[in-house]
Design a protein around this motif. Structure first.
Motif, PDB file in Angstrom:
ATOM      1  N   ARG B  66       0.795  -1.181   0.221  1.00 18.09           N
ATOM      2  CA  ARG B  66       0.055   0.033  -0.065  1.00 18.09           C
ATOM      3  C   ARG B  66       0.907   1.275  -0.132  1.00 18.09           C
ATOM      4  NH1 ARG B  66      -5.444  -0.524   3.347  1.00 18.09           N
ATOM      5  NH2 ARG B  66      -6.485  -1.582   1.587  1.00 18.09           N
ATOM      6  N   ILE B  67       1.911   1.181   0.682  1.00 20.63           N
ATOM      7  CA  ILE B  67       2.733   2.293   0.742  1.00 20.63           C
ATOM      8  C   ILE B  67       3.663   2.547  -0.515  1.00 20.63           C
ATOM      9  CG2 ILE B  67       5.183   2.111   1.890  1.00 20.63           C
ATOM     10  CD1 ILE B  67       3.718   3.393   4.526  1.00 20.63           C
ATOM     11  N   MET B  68       3.844   1.449  -1.200  1.00 18.28           N
ATOM     12  CA  MET B  68       4.942   1.688  -2.410  1.00 18.28           C
ATOM     13  C   MET B  68       3.897   2.447  -3.672  1.00 18.28           C
ATOM     14  SD  MET B  68       7.851   1.391  -2.198  1.00 18.28           S
ATOM     15  CE  MET B  68       8.252   1.605  -0.254  1.00 18.28           C
ATOM     16  N   PRO B  69       4.464   3.005  -4.228  1.00 16.89           N
ATOM     17  CA  PRO B  69       3.628   3.522  -5.681  1.00 16.89           C
ATOM     18  C   PRO B  69       3.629   2.354  -6.490  1.00 16.89           C
ATOM     19  CG  PRO B  69       5.319   5.162  -4.850  1.00 16.89           C
ATOM     20  CD  PRO B  69       5.262   4.205  -4.113  1.00 16.89           C
ATOM     21  N   GLN B  70       2.758   2.178  -7.279  1.00 17.26           N
ATOM     22  CA  GLN B  70       2.612   1.079  -8.185  1.00 17.26           C
ATOM     23  C   GLN B  70       4.008   1.150  -9.102  1.00 17.26           C
ATOM     24  OE1 GLN B  70      -0.112   2.668  -7.698  1.00 17.26           O
ATOM     25  NE2 GLN B  70      -1.424   1.227  -6.623  1.00 17.26           N
ATOM     26  N   LEU B  71       4.120   2.413  -9.426  1.00 19.96           N
ATOM     27  CA  LEU B  71       5.456   2.347 -10.552  1.00 19.96           C
ATOM     28  C   LEU B  71       6.742   1.826  -9.797  1.00 19.96           C
ATOM     29  CD1 LEU B  71       6.133   3.232 -13.289  1.00 19.96           C
ATOM     30  CD2 LEU B  71       6.643   5.534 -12.329  1.00 19.96           C
ATOM     31  N   VAL B  72       6.791   2.029  -8.524  1.00 20.71           N
ATOM     32  CA  VAL B  72       8.127   1.663  -7.775  1.00 20.71           C
ATOM     33  C   VAL B  72       7.987  -0.056  -7.821  1.00 20.71           C
ATOM     34  CG1 VAL B  72       9.327   1.423  -5.604  1.00 20.71           C
ATOM     35  CG2 VAL B  72       8.288   3.738  -6.413  1.00 20.71           C
ATOM     36  N   LEU B  73       6.943  -0.349  -7.494  1.00 19.83           N
ATOM     37  CA  LEU B  73       6.729  -2.026  -7.454  1.00 19.83           C
ATOM     38  C   LEU B  73       7.083  -2.523  -9.069  1.00 19.83           C
ATOM     39  CD1 LEU B  73       3.401  -2.507  -5.584  1.00 19.83           C
ATOM     40  CD2 LEU B  73       5.450  -2.919  -4.746  1.00 19.83           C
ATOM     41  N   LEU B  74       6.616  -1.939  -9.904  1.00 20.47           N
ATOM     42  CA  LEU B  74       6.809  -2.151 -11.283  1.00 20.47           C
ATOM     43  C   LEU B  74       8.446  -2.302 -11.528  1.00 20.47           C
ATOM     44  CD1 LEU B  74       4.024  -0.510 -13.646  1.00 20.47           C
ATOM     45  CD2 LEU B  74       4.476  -3.022 -13.414  1.00 20.47           C
TER      46      LEU B  74
ATOM     47  N   ILE C 197       9.673   8.321   4.062  1.00 16.79           N
ATOM     48  CA  ILE C 197       8.487   9.447   3.863  1.00 16.79           C
ATOM     49  C   ILE C 197       7.223   9.113   4.305  1.00 16.79           C
ATOM     50  CG2 ILE C 197       7.300  10.948   2.392  1.00 16.79           C
ATOM     51  CD1 ILE C 197      10.029  10.823   0.603  1.00 16.79           C
ATOM     52  N   LEU C 198       6.948   7.829   3.732  1.00 16.31           N
ATOM     53  CA  LEU C 198       5.193   7.523   3.752  1.00 16.31           C
ATOM     54  C   LEU C 198       4.873   6.904   5.221  1.00 16.31           C
ATOM     55  CD1 LEU C 198       4.354   6.738   0.170  1.00 16.31           C
ATOM     56  CD2 LEU C 198       3.369   8.857   1.792  1.00 16.31           C
ATOM     57  N   LEU C 199       5.879   6.262   5.653  1.00 16.40           N
ATOM     58  CA  LEU C 199       5.464   5.460   6.930  1.00 16.40           C
ATOM     59  C   LEU C 199       5.089   6.242   7.892  1.00 16.40           C
ATOM     60  CD1 LEU C 199       7.953   2.202   7.096  1.00 16.40           C
ATOM     61  CD2 LEU C 199       5.383   2.078   6.703  1.00 16.40           C
ATOM     62  N   PRO C 200       5.954   7.419   8.358  1.00 11.88           N
ATOM     63  CA  PRO C 200       5.551   8.357   9.491  1.00 11.88           C
ATOM     64  C   PRO C 200       4.178   8.965   8.927  1.00 11.88           C
ATOM     65  CG  PRO C 200       7.704   8.490   8.881  1.00 11.88           C
ATOM     66  CD  PRO C 200       7.272   7.783   7.739  1.00 11.88           C
ATOM     67  N   ILE C 201       4.218   9.453   7.860  1.00 13.23           N
ATOM     68  CA  ILE C 201       2.613  10.186   7.465  1.00 13.23           C
ATOM     69  C   ILE C 201       1.686   9.144   7.770  1.00 13.23           C
ATOM     70  CG2 ILE C 201       1.495  11.137   5.653  1.00 13.23           C
ATOM     71  CD1 ILE C 201       3.858  12.077   4.193  1.00 13.23           C
ATOM     72  N   SER C 202       1.707   7.849   7.135  1.00 11.68           N
ATOM     73  CA  SER C 202       0.473   6.950   7.585  1.00 11.68           C
ATOM     74  C   SER C 202       0.317   6.662   8.879  1.00 11.68           C
ATOM     75  CB  SER C 202       0.902   5.549   6.522  1.00 11.68           C
ATOM     76  OG  SER C 202       0.645   4.552   7.412  1.00 11.68           O
ATOM     77  N   ALA C 203       1.342   6.726   9.688  1.00 12.79           N
ATOM     78  CA  ALA C 203       1.354   6.522  11.283  1.00 12.79           C
ATOM     79  C   ALA C 203       0.668   7.678  11.993  1.00 12.79           C
ATOM     80  CB  ALA C 203       2.711   6.092  11.907  1.00 12.79           C
ATOM     81  N   VAL C 204       1.012   8.821  11.579  1.00 11.81           N
ATOM     82  CA  VAL C 204       0.463   9.981  12.114  1.00 11.81           C
ATOM     83  C   VAL C 204      -1.245  10.027  11.637  1.00 11.81           C
ATOM     84  CG1 VAL C 204       0.403  12.538  11.997  1.00 11.81           C
ATOM     85  CG2 VAL C 204       2.398  11.497  11.943  1.00 11.81           C
ATOM     86  N   PHE C 205      -1.394   9.765  10.592  1.00 14.84           N
ATOM     87  CA  PHE C 205      -3.020   9.715  10.129  1.00 14.84           C
ATOM     88  C   PHE C 205      -3.715   8.729  10.945  1.00 14.84           C
ATOM     89  CE2 PHE C 205      -2.056  11.720   5.843  1.00 14.84           C
ATOM     90  CZ  PHE C 205      -2.307  13.182   6.269  1.00 14.84           C
ATOM     91  N   ARG C 206      -3.131   7.692  11.301  1.00 10.06           N
ATOM     92  CA  ARG C 206      -3.821   6.537  11.981  1.00 10.06           C
ATOM     93  C   ARG C 206      -3.804   7.164  13.389  1.00 10.06           C
ATOM     94  NH1 ARG C 206      -0.870   1.251  10.663  1.00 10.06           N
ATOM     95  NH2 ARG C 206      -1.511   2.165   8.632  1.00 10.06           N
ATOM     96  N   ILE C 207      -2.983   7.872  14.047  1.00 13.68           N
ATOM     97  CA  ILE C 207      -3.434   8.335  15.389  1.00 13.68           C
ATOM     98  C   ILE C 207      -4.368   9.276  15.305  1.00 13.68           C
ATOM     99  CG2 ILE C 207      -2.080   9.553  17.029  1.00 13.68           C
ATOM    100  CD1 ILE C 207       0.681   8.167  16.341  1.00 13.68           C
TER     101      ILE C 207
END
Lengths: 256, 228, 219
Positions: B66-74, C197-207
């Motif tokens: 979910r966190i990885m952009p699909q392009l990165v996965l590609l 970048i995204l893990l902390p953002i997603s964690a903050v939103f979850r909180i």
């Protein structure tokens, strides 16, 4: 006790929903200090009548006057009119994102542009009278249903309305909370507030009403004093209606 | 004299080629969605297990995808896997793998959500009449969740088709690539080709996705409001 | 794994990440603005604008960002509208994000019952005041989960900016693969960058969501 000053005049009101008539040619005057209770089977149009008075519904024919001024179908200035008409709804309609005090103060502050201190002092005074002063900082979800309805009444009162409309305010409450809400309304009646009440609480209607209006299928079928209505209804339709409640009381009242 | 851009579509097989390119995109999406639905149902059931190990593993999988952009996965699959395992994957196969991984994660989470919304007594009454765990799923739980899932699965199709536009970036010849070829070929005769071609592809995507998302919204409104 | 290579090229990734972040922040803020305007237009059913908004939302939600970008970057110049890759990226992101934000706000607005509106009217507030003091604050708190999902979605979508020559994370990774064949290192750094970048953002939103759910004012 009835003064002759008319607060509210309804003349030949006709209301339809999609060409289905809901109210037919309703005419009704409400005098200052009078308590009018509207009774009738569900679907008879009694809630619609209150909503028309408050301009939440437009009307097709007739007119409604408040203190002699035409108020029906006045789209532009309706919010000014509503400042003079208090309304309490069946469902707990407090604003969930505001404290009790903020709920009460929203109208005085934003609609009437009153000073916050002055309005707050009055709101606190009213809260004290209904015994909820210590809840002024609470949010609606922290209150019971009965407490919420009492706050809703205070919220309407704080606007100094000329007339108060109550739309089945106890219908959604647990039985043990009905009393505390009705007591507040009785108190208001005693002080001479002008009120129009739609309710299913027959005992209460009998106690509080100066006049009973019995509505059926959008028509005023009967209009009389409470004692007369409950002991000696004139129409067959009203008798049938009251019988439903009598039948109920046979079940519970073997010791009567 | 310059050609009017719209004439491009009537030259040679241009129009048909673009549609063929679109079909590449759509077919990759459909293959990925179909596999995703099957794997997603299994994943959803696994995620619903009480086992802490499967819980943790599936959770990490879901979060990562979910966190990885699909392009990165590609890129990971197309460049990374090829190098690390010395297998040569075509762009199409990489795309199907990636979109299946992604679709499975999304579908799995939907299935998990639908399953956990089934009241516990449904499982218990299944047990009470002596069904095995598998039979309970097959006869009691799955039929109840399917209705809730169908609109969401259809919605996944449109998301998949939109996301599949990315495969041009790993060199698959699909609608955008065909469009680029046409633009290149007619650079001299029709300088405004890119405006027409990209505008056209934009509307093609819309024409394909819009009915599907309408269908999904309609079914969702009807079936969710009916409950069950 | 060539760690010297990683060390040497980390600054490139940092720079690209900052650029991506920069554009995402601008794009998200403008998307929120556009989404709010669209949801207001639809809520008050403003004639003509309402239709345009519906068409925009459907167009935006049913087409891929990549195609939107290609149209902006390669198509529009033919009409004499030249956009830098950065402007393209922001416009594309806002075109996409605006509709997603609009839908998030709208579901929030729809969740507020008519009774709330009528109670507001019955104490003499104007329609606008009812919206401002009663509907909007509640709607926003209801739409927070959808809103935060959109922010993460939009950030991820920025990965396609590389296709219009914006030097974002993806672009740098592609470059390193193409120039030095350091595929493993380049991809590892790419994945790490998105995680950081995204893990902390997603964690903050979850909180925030959990706070809203448990301590919220809703009943």
């Amino acid at each position: 006790m009835e003064s002759t000053e008319k607060i509210l005049e309804i003349k030949h009101l006709k209301k339809e929903f999609d060409n289905t008539p809901v109210l037919n040619d309703i005419s009704l005057d409400i005098h200052k200090g009078e308590v009018v209770v509207v009774l009738g089977p569900s679907g008879c149009g009694k809630s619609t009548l209150l909503r028309c008075i408050n301009g939440l519904e437009g009307i097709q024919e007739g007119e409604i006057l408040l203190n002699g001024d035409l108020i029906s179908n006045q789209k532009k200035s309706m919010h000014l009119v509503r400042q003079h008409i208090g309304m309490v709804f069946q469902s707990y309609d407090l604003f969930p994102h505001m404290t009790v005090l903020d709920n009460i103060l929203l109208g005085p502050k934003k609609a009437q542009k009153r000073k916050k201190e002055e309005a707050a002092a009055e709101a606190e005074e009213l809260l004290k009278r209904i015994g909820l002063y210590e809840k002024k900082k609470a949010y609606p979800r922290q209150l019971s249903g009965g407490q919420k309805q009492r706050v809703a009444i205070v919220r309407a009162l704080c606007m100094h309305p000329k007339v108060m409309l109550f739309d089945e305010v106890t219908a959604a409450l647990d039985p043990e909370m009905v009393r505390e809400v009705l007591d507040v309304m009785l108190e208001l009646a005693r002080e001479g507030s002008t009120m129009v009440i739609v309710t299913h609480e027959m005992q209460f209607a009998r106690a509080i009403a100066d006049r009973i209006i019995f509505l059926d299928e959008g028509n005023i079928v009967e209009e009389s004093g409470p004692e007369e209505f409950f002991t000696n209804p004139k129409t067959e339709r009203a008798k049938q209606f009251l019988n439903i409640f009598d039948f109920d009381s046979v079940h519970h009242g073997s010791n009567k | 004299m310059q050609d009017l851009g719209i004439n491009l579509f009537f030259q040679g097989r241009n129009f048909v080629r673009i549609l063929e390119g679109l079909w590449v995109t759509v077919s990759i999406s459909l293959i990925a969605v179909i596999i995703s639905i099957f794997l997603g149902i299994i994943l959803g059931m696994v995620m619903n297990l009480k086992n802490p190990v499967t819980k943790a593993v599936t959770r990490i999988y879901l979060e990562f995808i979910r966190i990885m952009p699909q392009l990165v996965l590609l890129f990971l699959v197309y460049f990374g896997v090829t190098r690390t395992f010395h297998i040569n994957l075509s762009g199409e196969v990489s795309a199907i793998i990636v979109f299946t991984m992604w679709g499975t994660a999304e579908m799995g989470d939907l299935v998990r959500g639908a399953l956990s919304s089934i009241p516990k007594h449904q499982y218990e009454s299944g047990k009470a009449i002596g069904l095995t765990g598998f039979q309970i799923y097959l006869y009691i739980i799955i039929p109840q969740t399917v209705r809730r899932l169908i609109p969401l699965a259809i919605n996944l199709v449109t998301r998949m088709i939109k996301t599949t536009s990315l495969i041009v970036l790993i060199g698959v010849v699909e609608v955008v690539k065909v469009g680029q070829q046409i633009i290149e070929a007619s650079r001299l005769t029709t300088p405004t080709a890119s405006l027409w071609i990209y505008g056209f592809i934009f509307f093609l995507y819309f024409i394909v996705c819009y009915p599907i998302s309408r269908l999904s919204a309609k079914l969702e409104k009807r079936w969710v409001s009916m409950g069950g | 794994m060539d760690f010297d290579f990683i060390k040497q090229y980390t600054p490139l990734y940092v720079e690209a990440a900052l650029l991506t972040l920069n554009i995402t922040v601008k794009g998200v803020l403008l998307s929120i603005l556009l989404g709010l305007i669209c949801s207001l237009v639809r809520y008050f059913k403003i004639p003509v604008l309402n239709r345009i908004t519906v068409i925009y939302i459907e167009l935006s939600r049913n087409t891929p960002l990549l195609i939107q970008l290609f149209f902006l970057y390669f198509g529009l110049p033919k009409l004499g509208i030249m956009l830098s890759s950065e402007a393209c990226a922001i416009i594309g992101l806002v075109f996409l994000g605006g509709s997603y934000m609009a839908e998030a706000f709208r579901s929030g607005l729809d969740s507020i019952s008519d009774i709330q509106k009528e109670s507001g009217l019955s104490i003499g507030l104007t329609n606008l005041q009812v919206f401002r003091y009663i509907i909007l604050p509640q709607a926003i708190s209801v739409s927070i989960p959808a809103f935060s999902a959109n922010v993460i979605f939009l950030f991820k979508e920025t990965s396609v900016f590389s296709a219009v020559a914006l030097a974002d994370l993806m672009f740098v990774a592609k470059d390193l693969i193409g120039l030095y064949y350091k595929t493993d290192e380049a991809l590892l750094m790419l994945v790490t960058a998105y995680c950081i970048i995204l893990l902390p953002i997603s964690a903050v939103f979850r909180i925030i969501e959990r706070k809203l759910r448990y301590a919220g004012f809703g009943n």
